[in-house]
Design an enzyme around this catalytic site. Structure first.
Site, short mmCIF file in Angstrom:
data_model
loop_
_atom_site.label_atom_id
_atom_site.label_comp_id
_atom_site.label_asym_id
_atom_site.label_seq_id
_atom_site.Cartn_x
_atom_site.Cartn_y
_atom_site.Cartn_z
N GLY A 115 0.92 -2.48 -2.43
CA GLY A 115 0.66 -1.64 -1.62
C GLY A 115 1.74 -1.76 -0.12
O GLY A 115 2.18 -2.69 -0.69
N SER B 65 3.37 -2.06 3.59
CA SER B 65 3.28 -2.84 4.56
C SER B 65 2.05 -2.80 5.52
O SER B 65 2.60 -1.04 5.54
CB SER B 65 4.15 -3.50 5.09
OG SER B 65 3.64 -4.37 5.71
N GLY B 66 1.31 -3.35 5.86
CA GLY B 66 0.30 -2.25 6.75
C GLY B 66 -0.78 -2.06 5.78
O GLY B 66 -1.48 -1.30 6.39
N GLY C 179 -3.24 -2.99 4.42
CA GLY C 179 -4.46 -3.32 4.44
C GLY C 179 -4.56 -4.89 3.43
O GLY C 179 -5.92 -5.01 2.86
N LYS C 180 -3.89 -4.98 2.83
CA LYS C 180 -3.56 -5.74 1.35
C LYS C 180 -4.92 -7.53 1.72
O LYS C 180 -5.67 -7.78 0.71
CB LYS C 180 -2.41 -5.78 0.74
CG LYS C 180 -1.61 -4.80 0.51
CD LYS C 180 -0.40 -5.19 -0.48
CE LYS C 180 0.69 -5.95 0.19
NZ LYS C 180 0.60 -5.24 1.33
N SER C 181 -3.87 -7.58 2.88
CA SER C 181 -4.41 -8.67 2.72
C SER C 181 -5.84 -9.16 3.68
O SER C 181 -6.98 -9.83 3.25
CB SER C 181 -3.14 -9.94 3.89
OG SER C 181 -2.08 -9.86 3.16
N SER D 192 4.73 -6.46 -3.37
CA SER D 192 5.37 -6.21 -4.83
C SER D 192 5.58 -4.53 -5.33
O SER D 192 5.00 -3.79 -6.27
CB SER D 192 4.24 -7.01 -5.90
OG SER D 192 3.48 -5.83 -6.05
#
Length: 197
Positions: free
Chosen positions: A32, A34-35, A37-39, A106
């Protein structure tokens, strides 16, 4: 690769390691913007899986760039190499019987498919954290969108570098209004209902 390297077969294989851990090795590949919420969601998911007695490892984009991929920049070529290295690492972790969670932008479909092809059938689960770019920019937790808009960062995904969204992800999470905790729980329930955990 030199022709003088030969693969060495070991007496303990992936199946035996997975049996010891009492789980099916898997890669939950979060992708997804940047920002998006993946991490955050990946971290909450790992906590939930560990609570359920699962053996996991979380590979996060920023963390990996401090070590394994610390020599890479953000050009298209370096992004491909970044994901190639991560894919090989996930293969090693699944061979160890572990459930791997990755959180990387990615941006290119071919790179994500490269990882899928390295693994056994059913081991790669693409998790698309689908957050509108407007929401990502409002969050902008690292101030990267602001820098990209001002020209201080070049080749920023979603601004002046392409993001190729998954066409048929195993899991599609639309994340904008719910809390991270609600989103992670809903994701976990999807994984359970589809037999991934």
């Amino acid at each position: 690769m030199t022709s003088n390297i030969v693969w060495h077969e070991h007496g303990v294989d992936k199946q035996r390691r997975a049996e010891l851990l009492k789980q099916q090795p898997r890669v939950f590949w979060f992708t997804g913007l940047s920002g998006s919420g993946k991490s955050t969601i990946a971290n909450l998911l790992e906590q939930k899986l560990v609570e359920q007695g699962k053996h996991t490892y979380l590979l996060d984009g920023d963390n990996v760039r401090h070590g394994l991929c610390g020599d890479l920049g953000f050009s298209a070529k370096d992004r491909v190499e970044n994901i190639r290295r991560i894919s090989e690492v996930t293969k090693l972790f699944t061979d160890a019987g572990t459930i791997v969670i990755t959180a990387f932008i990615s941006p290119y479909r071919t790179d994500r498919e490269f990882c899928r092809k390295l693994l056994d059938d059913g081991e790669f689960v693409e998790v698309f954290i689908d957050t509108p770019i407007e929401v990502c920019e409002q969050r902008d937790p690292k101030g990267l969108y602001k820098k990209a808009r001002s020209g201080d960062i070049k080749d920023f995904t979603g601004i002046d570098s392409e993001y190729q969204a998954p066409r048929n992800p195993e899991i599609h999470v639309k994340y904008s209004d719910q809390s991270p905790e609600q989103t992670a729980l809903a994701l976990y329930e999807q994984l359970v209902s589809k037999g991934y955990v």
